[in-house]
Scaffold this motif. Structure first.
Motif, PDB file in Angstrom:
ATOM      1  N   SER A 163     -29.284  96.221  82.966  1.00 51.50           N
ATOM      2  CA  SER A 163     -30.249  96.338  81.461  1.00 51.50           C
ATOM      3  C   SER A 163     -31.374  95.656  81.694  1.00 51.50           C
ATOM      4  O   SER A 163     -31.890  95.082  80.697  1.00 51.50           O
ATOM      5  CB  SER A 163     -29.408  95.464  80.398  1.00 51.50           C
ATOM      6  N   SER A 164     -32.077  95.680  82.865  1.00 54.32           N
ATOM      7  CA  SER A 164     -33.512  95.264  83.027  1.00 54.32           C
ATOM      8  C   SER A 164     -34.316  96.127  83.765  1.00 54.32           C
ATOM      9  O   SER A 164     -34.013  96.232  85.067  1.00 54.32           O
ATOM     10  CB  SER A 164     -33.344  93.792  83.554  1.00 54.32           C
ATOM     11  N   SER A 165     -35.161  96.872  83.370  1.00 55.69           N
ATOM     12  CA  SER A 165     -36.207  97.637  84.254  1.00 55.69           C
ATOM     13  C   SER A 165     -36.755  96.743  85.156  1.00 55.69           C
ATOM     14  O   SER A 165     -37.233  97.059  86.317  1.00 55.69           O
ATOM     15  CB  SER A 165     -37.083  98.666  83.349  1.00 55.69           C
TER      16      SER A 165
ATOM     17  N   MET B   3     -41.093 102.980  78.213  1.00 54.08           N
ATOM     18  CA  MET B   3     -39.890 102.970  77.775  1.00 54.08           C
ATOM     19  C   MET B   3     -39.501 103.727  76.619  1.00 54.08           C
ATOM     20  O   MET B   3     -39.414 103.678  75.530  1.00 54.08           O
ATOM     21  CB  MET B   3     -39.612 101.487  77.218  1.00 54.08           C
TER      22      MET B   3
ATOM     23  N   THR C 245     -36.211 102.985  74.829  1.00 54.04           N
ATOM     24  CA  THR C 245     -36.409 101.707  73.927  1.00 54.04           C
ATOM     25  C   THR C 245     -37.188 102.288  72.623  1.00 54.04           C
ATOM     26  O   THR C 245     -36.767 102.328  71.416  1.00 54.04           O
ATOM     27  CB  THR C 245     -37.422 100.680  74.635  1.00 54.04           C
TER      28      THR C 245
ATOM     29  N   GLY D 202     -39.347  94.419  80.371  1.00 53.96           N
ATOM     30  CA  GLY D 202     -38.311  94.899  80.812  1.00 53.96           C
ATOM     31  C   GLY D 202     -37.113  94.099  81.447  1.00 53.96           C
ATOM     32  O   GLY D 202     -36.865  94.024  82.405  1.00 53.96           O
ATOM     33  N   ILE D 203     -36.705  93.422  80.302  1.00 62.89           N
ATOM     34  CA  ILE D 203     -35.555  92.425  80.349  1.00 62.89           C
ATOM     35  C   ILE D 203     -34.643  92.813  79.169  1.00 62.89           C
ATOM     36  O   ILE D 203     -34.881  93.370  78.209  1.00 62.89           O
ATOM     37  CB  ILE D 203     -35.933  90.869  80.125  1.00 62.89           C
ATOM     38  N   PRO D 204     -33.362  92.305  79.425  1.00 64.28           N
ATOM     39  CA  PRO D 204     -32.210  92.617  78.582  1.00 64.28           C
ATOM     40  C   PRO D 204     -32.525  92.417  77.047  1.00 64.28           C
ATOM     41  O   PRO D 204     -32.989  91.253  76.733  1.00 64.28           O
ATOM     42  CB  PRO D 204     -30.916  91.905  78.938  1.00 64.28           C
ATOM     43  N   SER D 205     -32.357  93.356  76.218  1.00 65.15           N
ATOM     44  CA  SER D 205     -32.485  93.097  74.824  1.00 65.15           C
ATOM     45  C   SER D 205     -33.916  92.856  74.334  1.00 65.15           C
ATOM     46  O   SER D 205     -34.246  92.441  73.193  1.00 65.15           O
ATOM     47  CB  SER D 205     -31.625  92.129  74.134  1.00 65.15           C
ATOM     48  N   ALA D 206     -34.796  93.339  75.136  1.00 64.52           N
ATOM     49  CA  ALA D 206     -36.251  92.870  74.753  1.00 64.52           C
ATOM     50  C   ALA D 206     -36.709  93.551  73.633  1.00 64.52           C
ATOM     51  O   ALA D 206     -37.470  93.340  72.822  1.00 64.52           O
ATOM     52  CB  ALA D 206     -37.268  93.211  75.739  1.00 64.52           C
ATOM     53  N   GLY D 207     -36.160  95.134  73.655  1.00 63.95           N
ATOM     54  CA  GLY D 207     -36.384  95.904  72.306  1.00 63.95           C
ATOM     55  C   GLY D 207     -36.057  95.294  71.021  1.00 63.95           C
ATOM     56  O   GLY D 207     -36.244  95.415  70.160  1.00 63.95           O
TER      57      GLY D 207
ATOM     58  N   ASP E  30     -28.186  98.699  75.298  1.00 71.64           N
ATOM     59  CA  ASP E  30     -29.223  98.650  76.125  1.00 71.64           C
ATOM     60  C   ASP E  30     -28.927  99.276  77.666  1.00 71.64           C
ATOM     61  O   ASP E  30     -29.827  99.719  78.355  1.00 71.64           O
ATOM     62  CB  ASP E  30     -29.366  96.693  76.362  1.00 71.64           C
TER      63      ASP E  30
ATOM     64  N   ARG F  15     -30.276 102.833  77.380  1.00 70.27           N
ATOM     65  CA  ARG F  15     -31.789 102.786  77.202  1.00 70.27           C
ATOM     66  C   ARG F  15     -32.542 102.311  78.503  1.00 70.27           C
ATOM     67  O   ARG F  15     -33.623 103.035  78.676  1.00 70.27           O
ATOM     68  CB  ARG F  15     -32.310 102.345  75.724  1.00 70.27           C
ATOM     69  N   THR F  16     -32.131 101.380  79.063  1.00 71.16           N
ATOM     70  CA  THR F  16     -32.708 101.042  80.127  1.00 71.16           C
ATOM     71  C   THR F  16     -32.859 101.949  81.354  1.00 71.16           C
ATOM     72  O   THR F  16     -33.679 102.025  82.083  1.00 71.16           O
ATOM     73  CB  THR F  16     -32.092  99.506  80.503  1.00 71.16           C
TER      74      THR F  16
ATOM     75  N   ASN G  89     -35.300 104.426  80.689  1.00 69.45           N
ATOM     76  CA  ASN G  89     -36.640 104.060  80.715  1.00 69.45           C
ATOM     77  C   ASN G  89     -36.761 103.971  82.111  1.00 69.45           C
ATOM     78  O   ASN G  89     -37.802 104.469  82.716  1.00 69.45           O
ATOM     79  CB  ASN G  89     -36.451 102.364  80.312  1.00 69.45           C
TER      80      ASN G  89
HETATM   81  N1  ASP Z   1     -33.679  96.374  78.401  1.00 67.10           N
HETATM   82  C1  ASP Z   1     -34.739  97.239  78.459  1.00 67.10           C
HETATM   83  C2  ASP Z   1     -35.512  97.510  79.794  1.00 67.10           C
HETATM   84  O1  ASP Z   1     -35.459  96.521  80.513  1.00 67.10           O
HETATM   85  C3  ASP Z   1     -35.728  97.041  77.424  1.00 67.10           C
HETATM   86  C4  ASP Z   1     -35.028  97.135  75.889  1.00 67.10           C
HETATM   87  O2  ASP Z   1     -34.515  96.035  75.623  1.00 67.10           O
HETATM   88  O3  ASP Z   1     -35.269  97.973  75.126  1.00 67.10           O
HETATM   89  O4  ASP Z   1     -36.076  98.404  79.920  1.00 67.10           O
END
Ligand code: ASP
Length: 411
Positions: A273-275, A309, A312, A352-357, A386, A389-390, A393
């Protein structure tokens, strides 16, 4: 001895993670087998992500400097800039339009009562983030002391500094040849490290997926099932139809060929879950399996990791309309247009980190007067959403590299 390819090992790891996770869900959560398995899974997954993060910053920095310097030397930088930003903007616009359409047609959240989630919302304090604050913060995060940015891992600031340095190196000319050679060699070494780290990928991915499955709250998942199906369905539609179509129309590459070259990165994105953590793998896939020239890939992938993204952007739009339905607010056309624009900014601004959106979504909600606290309802299911969507992304960045390469090559 039988040698199994890394791709095969990753697929086996994915399957094993899912099956073991399901097995653990059946077991008593407090049993020692459960506890120990989760502990070990946590150790392995943390190690895998830490290793990827270890190479991330030097990789972003060197790949951009080298990419930009080479492109500029060949007078291609302007075309690449234009092509990259146009592709990013176009695909994010399509993703948001898709999100808004499905949310208007299927109207998730209708029929649910906000009171059902009172417990979750209590004690949750959403950080205020107006559009103005967001913009000021975003602008401020572009330029930083490069050493601080490198040390603290502020990817966007690193990207900008590396861009400028790459350009300066070419403007400076022959005199700076040595430093460019040094950077090129450094980049090669880092990519070698990425190859080594990938040997841990099958285990790391297995451990991540196992934990993902065990962490799900079934009751909440069933309550929000309509919303979840809509989000995942639309995200997959974008990832399986729209993006591959864009790829096919520009490069004639079939989805199957793309999947074969891209799967290491797509599965890693799904599991982490982290781009950003996935970026070393993304770059490796794009250059080594999909055969994009390092100069183009080295520019498009790191930039895309931070600003492109699609998953996201789509999610921000659907989630905003979901919350509007939940609190019984009808958003008119102008308000939906505001959601459109802020969703785009929120996706660009999300790291690009988990749950950043979820964090940047506060701005989208506030821009149309929706209660930011309602995000608390979505947080428990975010780990699941996540993943998809990641993955999309990261897919967008890879397809972007292929399309940009094609665009700049055509006369
Ligand atoms: N986790 C997503 C990413 O790293 C960002 C998001 O939380 O939408 O691409």
């Amino acid at each position: 001895m039988l040698k199994i390819s890394l791709n095969m090992q990753i697929l086996v790891g994915t399957l094993a993670g899912i099956l073991l996770g399901l097995g653990l869900v059946m077991l008593d959560r407090d049993s020692s087998i459960s506890q120990n398995s989760l502990y070990i899974a946590n150790l392995i997954s943390t190690l895998f992500i830490d290793l990827l993060k270890m190479v991330l910053v030097p990789l972003v920095f060197t790949s951009i400097v080298v990419g930009v310097a080479n492109l500029r030397a060949h007078q291609q930088i302007n075309r690449v800039w234009l092509a990259t930003l146009s592709f990013f903007a176009l695909t994010m616009i399509l993703a948001i339009m898709l999100g808004l359409t499905v949310a208007n047609v299927f109207r998730p959240g209708e029929g649910l009562q906000i009171a059902m989630f009172q417990d979750a919302m209590q004690g949750f304090e959403a950080k205020q983030m107006s559009l103005r604050d967001f913009f000021a913060h975003f602008l401020h995060s572009l330029f930083m002391n490069p050493l601080a940015a490198l040390a603290e891992g502020h990817i966007l600031a690193i990207v900008i500094f590396a861009l400028l340095l790459g350009i300066a190196m070419v403007v400076g000319g022959e005199r700076y040849r040595n430093i460019l050679i040094l950077m090129k060699e450094f980049l090669e070494l880092i990519l070698m490290l990425v190859g080594w780290i990938m040997r841990l990928a099958p285990l790391g991915i297995m451990a991540l997926l196992l934990q993902l499955i065990v962490a799900q709250d079934i009751t909440l998942l069933t309550t929000l099932i309509k919303f979840i199906v809509i989000v995942i369905g639309a995200t997959l539609f974008h990832g399986l139809v729209i993006l591959p179509l864009a790829l096919y129309l520009t490069t004639r590459m079939t989805p199957l060929r793309f999947w074969k070259g891209a799967r290491e990165a797509l599965i890693t994105a799904f599991a982490t879950s982290s781009s950003a953590a996935t970026m070393p793998v993304t770059l490796r896939c794009v250059e080594q399996h999909l055969h994009v020239e390092p100069d183009v890939a080295g520019f498009v992938v790191p930039l895309g990791t931070t600003i492109n993204m699609d998953g996201t952007a789509l999610y921000e739009a659907v989630a905003a309309l979901f919350i509007a339905n939940l609190v019984g607010v009808e958003l008119d056309l102008t308000q939906q247009l505001i959601v459109f624009l802020t969703a785009m900014l929120a996706a660009i601004g999300a790291p690009g980190i988990p749950s950043a959106g979820m964090v940047t979504m506060v701005m989208v909600l506030q821009s149309v007067g929706l209660p930011a606290e309602a995000i608390a309802i979505l947080l428990p299911i975010d780990r699941l959403l996540d993943t998809f969507r990641t993955m999309v992304n990261v897919e967008g960045d890879m397809i972007g590299s292929l399309v940009v390469q094609k665009w700049i090559k055509s006369p």
